[in-house]
Design a protein around this motif. Structure first.
Motif, PDB file in Angstrom:
ATOM      1  N   ASN A 276      22.580  42.454  41.468  1.00  0.00           N
ATOM      2  CA  ASN A 276      22.891  41.294  41.891  1.00  0.00           C
ATOM      3  C   ASN A 276      22.259  40.708  43.220  1.00  0.00           C
ATOM      4  O   ASN A 276      22.752  41.014  44.123  1.00  0.00           O
ATOM      5  CB  ASN A 276      24.251  41.023  41.852  1.00  0.00           C
TER       6      ASN A 276
ATOM      7  N   ARG B 169      24.367  38.113  45.387  1.00  0.00           N
ATOM      8  CA  ARG B 169      25.526  38.618  45.854  1.00  0.00           C
ATOM      9  C   ARG B 169      25.283  39.299  47.273  1.00  0.00           C
ATOM     10  O   ARG B 169      25.581  39.662  48.258  1.00  0.00           O
ATOM     11  CB  ARG B 169      26.216  39.395  45.115  1.00  0.00           C
TER      12      ARG B 169
ATOM     13  N   ARG C 280      25.801  43.086  31.075  1.00  0.00           N
ATOM     14  CA  ARG C 280      26.666  42.040  30.715  1.00  0.00           C
ATOM     15  C   ARG C 280      26.311  40.725  31.576  1.00  0.00           C
ATOM     16  O   ARG C 280      26.420  40.744  32.724  1.00  0.00           O
ATOM     17  CB  ARG C 280      28.279  42.476  30.680  1.00  0.00           C
TER      18      ARG C 280
ATOM     19  N   ALA D 153      27.147  37.119  33.162  1.00  0.00           N
ATOM     20  CA  ALA D 153      28.311  36.385  33.317  1.00  0.00           C
ATOM     21  C   ALA D 153      28.892  35.394  32.496  1.00  0.00           C
ATOM     22  O   ALA D 153      27.941  34.899  31.849  1.00  0.00           O
ATOM     23  CB  ALA D 153      28.317  35.789  34.833  1.00  0.00           C
ATOM     24  N   ARG D 154      30.015  35.097  32.208  1.00  0.00           N
ATOM     25  CA  ARG D 154      30.633  34.267  31.057  1.00  0.00           C
ATOM     26  C   ARG D 154      30.061  32.623  31.452  1.00  0.00           C
ATOM     27  O   ARG D 154      30.029  32.004  30.498  1.00  0.00           O
ATOM     28  CB  ARG D 154      32.088  34.383  31.235  1.00  0.00           C
ATOM     29  N   HIS D 155      29.813  32.556  32.626  1.00  0.00           N
ATOM     30  CA  HIS D 155      29.555  31.086  32.825  1.00  0.00           C
ATOM     31  C   HIS D 155      28.024  30.811  32.679  1.00  0.00           C
ATOM     32  O   HIS D 155      27.414  29.511  32.490  1.00  0.00           O
ATOM     33  CB  HIS D 155      29.843  30.676  34.243  1.00  0.00           C
TER      34      HIS D 155
ATOM     35  N   PRO E  62      31.258  34.284  39.145  1.00  0.00           N
ATOM     36  CA  PRO E  62      31.668  35.553  39.834  1.00  0.00           C
ATOM     37  C   PRO E  62      29.903  36.251  40.016  1.00  0.00           C
ATOM     38  O   PRO E  62      29.333  36.175  39.462  1.00  0.00           O
ATOM     39  CB  PRO E  62      32.190  36.064  38.619  1.00  0.00           C
TER      40      PRO E  62
ATOM     41  N   GLY F  44      31.774  45.854  35.158  1.00  0.00           N
ATOM     42  CA  GLY F  44      31.535  45.263  34.120  1.00  0.00           C
ATOM     43  C   GLY F  44      32.723  45.561  33.155  1.00  0.00           C
ATOM     44  O   GLY F  44      32.725  44.807  32.043  1.00  0.00           O
ATOM     45  N   GLN F  45      33.494  46.549  33.257  1.00  0.00           N
ATOM     46  CA  GLN F  45      34.517  46.788  32.170  1.00  0.00           C
ATOM     47  C   GLN F  45      35.843  46.102  32.717  1.00  0.00           C
ATOM     48  O   GLN F  45      36.949  46.411  32.025  1.00  0.00           O
ATOM     49  CB  GLN F  45      34.807  48.241  32.377  1.00  0.00           C
ATOM     50  N   LEU F  46      36.033  45.464  33.791  1.00  0.00           N
ATOM     51  CA  LEU F  46      37.134  44.895  34.358  1.00  0.00           C
ATOM     52  C   LEU F  46      37.378  43.420  33.806  1.00  0.00           C
ATOM     53  O   LEU F  46      36.473  42.716  33.443  1.00  0.00           O
ATOM     54  CB  LEU F  46      37.141  44.713  35.829  1.00  0.00           C
TER      55      LEU F  46
ATOM     56  N   HIS G  52      38.630  39.338  33.936  1.00  0.00           N
ATOM     57  CA  HIS G  52      38.093  38.404  35.003  1.00  0.00           C
ATOM     58  C   HIS G  52      38.920  38.430  36.284  1.00  0.00           C
ATOM     59  O   HIS G  52      38.388  38.663  37.336  1.00  0.00           O
ATOM     60  CB  HIS G  52      38.224  37.146  34.256  1.00  0.00           C
TER      61      HIS G  52
ATOM     62  N   ARG H 123      38.020  41.086  38.875  1.00  0.00           N
ATOM     63  CA  ARG H 123      36.519  40.810  39.290  1.00  0.00           C
ATOM     64  C   ARG H 123      36.722  39.904  40.445  1.00  0.00           C
ATOM     65  O   ARG H 123      36.089  40.193  41.260  1.00  0.00           O
ATOM     66  CB  ARG H 123      35.738  40.559  38.154  1.00  0.00           C
TER      67      ARG H 123
ATOM     68  N   GLU I 126      35.745  40.684  44.114  1.00  0.00           N
ATOM     69  CA  GLU I 126      34.769  39.681  44.731  1.00  0.00           C
ATOM     70  C   GLU I 126      35.679  39.273  46.156  1.00  0.00           C
ATOM     71  O   GLU I 126      34.713  39.181  47.467  1.00  0.00           O
ATOM     72  CB  GLU I 126      34.347  38.652  44.093  1.00  0.00           C
TER      73      GLU I 126
END
Lengths: 341, 238
Positions: free
Chosen positions: A202, A205, A336, A338-340, B89, B136-138, B140, B143, B147
């Motif tokens: 990332n 980040r 994976r 990010a969901r956004h 995130p 990645g396994q956690l 939301h 996570r 952060e």
């Protein structure tokens, strides 16, 4: 939970010693030498792509640059020590300049791929067109598509008449590969390496943490080029001629395939992929029934479909599941998102 | 006199014909907790991005502890000791919780001290049980907490959080509130947030954005009961 560094070094040394002893019993050292050199070239891309997230389509450019630097310097100097050093430095400096331009310009991955590809093409076209007598560096004629033959090959440092060739040359190359491997291992253990992996994961980040992404990527890119340059110089010594083919796109593509097949994000994978596929190509070259590029393509497709993480991670997780050990798991290739989105 | 840690003067950001941030003058004192609210498109996030260096403002200036930082890169701003959390995130999914936090600490401390600090903050965030798990396994909420650990581990004196409570469960939000209060003992905190419940529970002073400009800036209760603010933002929800 501390990882035992010296433990790993000992294992690496024992395994490599065994391989260096056993492999020449099965395969000729002449062939093995080039497999080792390709292994080093694979590792150079495996380092910057697998751990730094920099997909370079032009790793062959640094390989060829190393080979040509060696050949030209060897003709002018007549002794191999300084040319070997230059063959590492010139590609590294070239990569540092190219990398700085790309990373400080904040180019995205796609453009990075395009630029490295084009640079390789330019070098290929340029070197190919230097057949005329006006293209001379010192005493060395660039020779265009004929390449440069007849340069001083590797000698015992300080003694230009003591050539290192044949079996001893294989051992030199093998030890060089082990040294580079250990260097890469140490680098990845260091803060620099861990930060590089963070950047691969990332960039935003890591930037927000205060790391200068462009500077770090440039340095890593240059290290990868230095390793590729060393491999190039060793290759020049092995072949005793350098030709523009070293810069070809086919060569660049092959390095990428080695990494994918061997396993990206591992140190061992690209070496196995390079040596394995190069040996396969060598075997296929001895028959004329099937075109061997066809088989290479088929292998790549099969791997991408069935073993997308590559050979080494697949074998590692297989061994893990058989012996039920929960050692370090190889990281999943598919990240994976990010969901956004 | 309390030091001003963050100040913008005449901060303006235009995208083509759209003025997303319009002449914003903003001041934040040391250890102050400030929430930025406003309806969608009010310019909160643009303001946030200009301050963190993710965008370079068209006009105006940003100062941190008296130093002009307009047009700086995010990594330069972070290097001053500013902790930043973006709206989406931003974590390293393939790395462990500990490695994520360690990387943030390593920027400012040596290897051993970074490890100790990472351990300490993971303990404080009650993440010890999953310290070696890949991000990645956690879930939301976890996570988001990691952060926050990344942001807090290096002892920042200014913390900028963009929607820290987004998508979190009530329990996670409570925990988040606690952590943020702890942060304000040493750092000034700016929070961009939508969640009114969360703002009520945490805020002292609130700055309301509307159409890129600052509409009002006052105590949270007065802001919530202001008819103009209700009209532009709270609407039926309040």
């Amino acid at each position: 939970m501390g990882r035992n560094g010296s433990h790993d070094v000992i294992i690496t040394l024992v395994v490599s010693a065994l391989l260096i002893w056993l492999l020449p019993l099965m395969i000729s050292t002449y062939t093995l030498t080039v497999l080792v050199i390709y292994g080093m070239l694979g590792l150079s891309l495996g380092l910057i792509w697998g751990f730094g997230g920099i997909l370079c389509f032009g790793q062959a450019a640094f390989f060829g640059l190393g080979a040509y630097t060696y050949a030209i310097a060897a003709i002018n100097i007549g002794e191999s020590t300084l040319p070997m050093v230059l063959a590492v430095l010139v590609p590294a400096v070239f990569a540092a300049l190219l990398g700085a331009m790309m990373f400080y310009g904040r180019l995205t991955d796609v453009y990075l791929g395009v630029i490295t590809l084009v640079v390789t093409l330019i070098l290929f076209k340029f070197v190919n067109s230097t057949a005329g007598p006006q293209y001379v560096i010192g005493n060395a004629r660039l020779g265009g598509f004929n390449g440069i033959p007849g340069f001083q090959t590797l000698n015992v440092p300080g003694d230009p008449s003591a050539y290192i060739w044949g079996d001893p040359y294989f051992y030199v190359c093998a030890i060089a590969l082990v040294a580079v491997f250990l260097l890469v291992t140490w680098l990845l253990r260091s803060s620099f390496g861990r930060i590089a992996v963070g950047i691969r994961e990332n960039e935003v980040r890591m930037g927000l943490m205060g790391y200068d992404i462009a500077a770090r990527k440039t340095v890593l890119f240059a290290i990868g080029a230095a390793i590729a340059g060393l491999a190039g110089a060793l290759f020049a010594n092995w072949g005793e001629i350098v030709t523009p083919k070293l810069f070809s796109l086919g060569q660049s593509a092959e390095i990428i395939i080695w990494c994918i097949v061997g396993g990206l994000g591992t140190r061992f994978g690209p070496i196995v992929g390079a040596a394995g596929l190069a040996y396969l190509k060598f075997m296929l070259g001895q028959q004329s029934m099937i075109d061997n590029t066809l088989i290479m393509g088929l292998i790549l497709v099969l791997f991408v479909v069935f073993l997308p993480r590559g050979l080494v991670p697949a074998v590692a997780s297989l061994l893990n599941s058989i012996f039920g050990r929960t050692k370090r798991k190889p990281r999943p290739r598919r990240m994976r998102t990010a969901r956004h989105g | 006199m309390v030091e001003t840690v963050l100040e913008t003067s005449g901060l303006t950001m235009r995208f083509g014909g759209v003025t997303a941030s319009d002449n914003v003058n903003f001041k934040l004192k040391a250890r102050e907790l400030r929430c930025l609210i406003g309806p969608n498109g009010a310019g909160k996030s643009t303001f946030f991005k200009c301050v963190t260096g993710l965008l370079t403002p068209t006009e105006g200036h940003v100062y941190m502890r008296g130093q002009e930082v307009t047009g700086w890169q995010p990594h330069q701003i972070a290097s001053l000791g500013v902790g930043i959390k973006t709206q989406t995130p931003n974590v390293m999914d393939a790395l462990s919780v500990h490695e994520n936090v360690w990387l943030a600490a390593r920027r400012f401390y040596n290897i051993a001290e970074a490890r100790d600090r990472a351990d300490a903050i993971i303990e404080r965030l009650t993440l010890s049980a999953i310290a070696r798990t890949q991000l990645g396994q956690l879930a939301h909420g976890e996570r988001q907490r990691v952060e926050l650990g990344i942001v807090a581990v290096a002892d920042p004196w200014l913390v900028l959080l963009d929607e820290p409570a987004a998508g979190m469960s009530a329990q996670d939000v409570d925990r988040m509130t606690e952590i943020i209060h702890e942060l304000t003992r040493f750092a000034a905190v700016v929070i961009v947030e939508h969640d009114m419940q969360f703002i009520r529970s945490i805020a002292q002073t609130v700055t309301v954005f509307h159409q890129g400009a600052v509409l009002m800036e006052d105590n949270v209760e007065r802001v919530m009961s202001d008819p103009q603010v209700r009209a532009v933002y709270l609407g039926k929800k309040a």
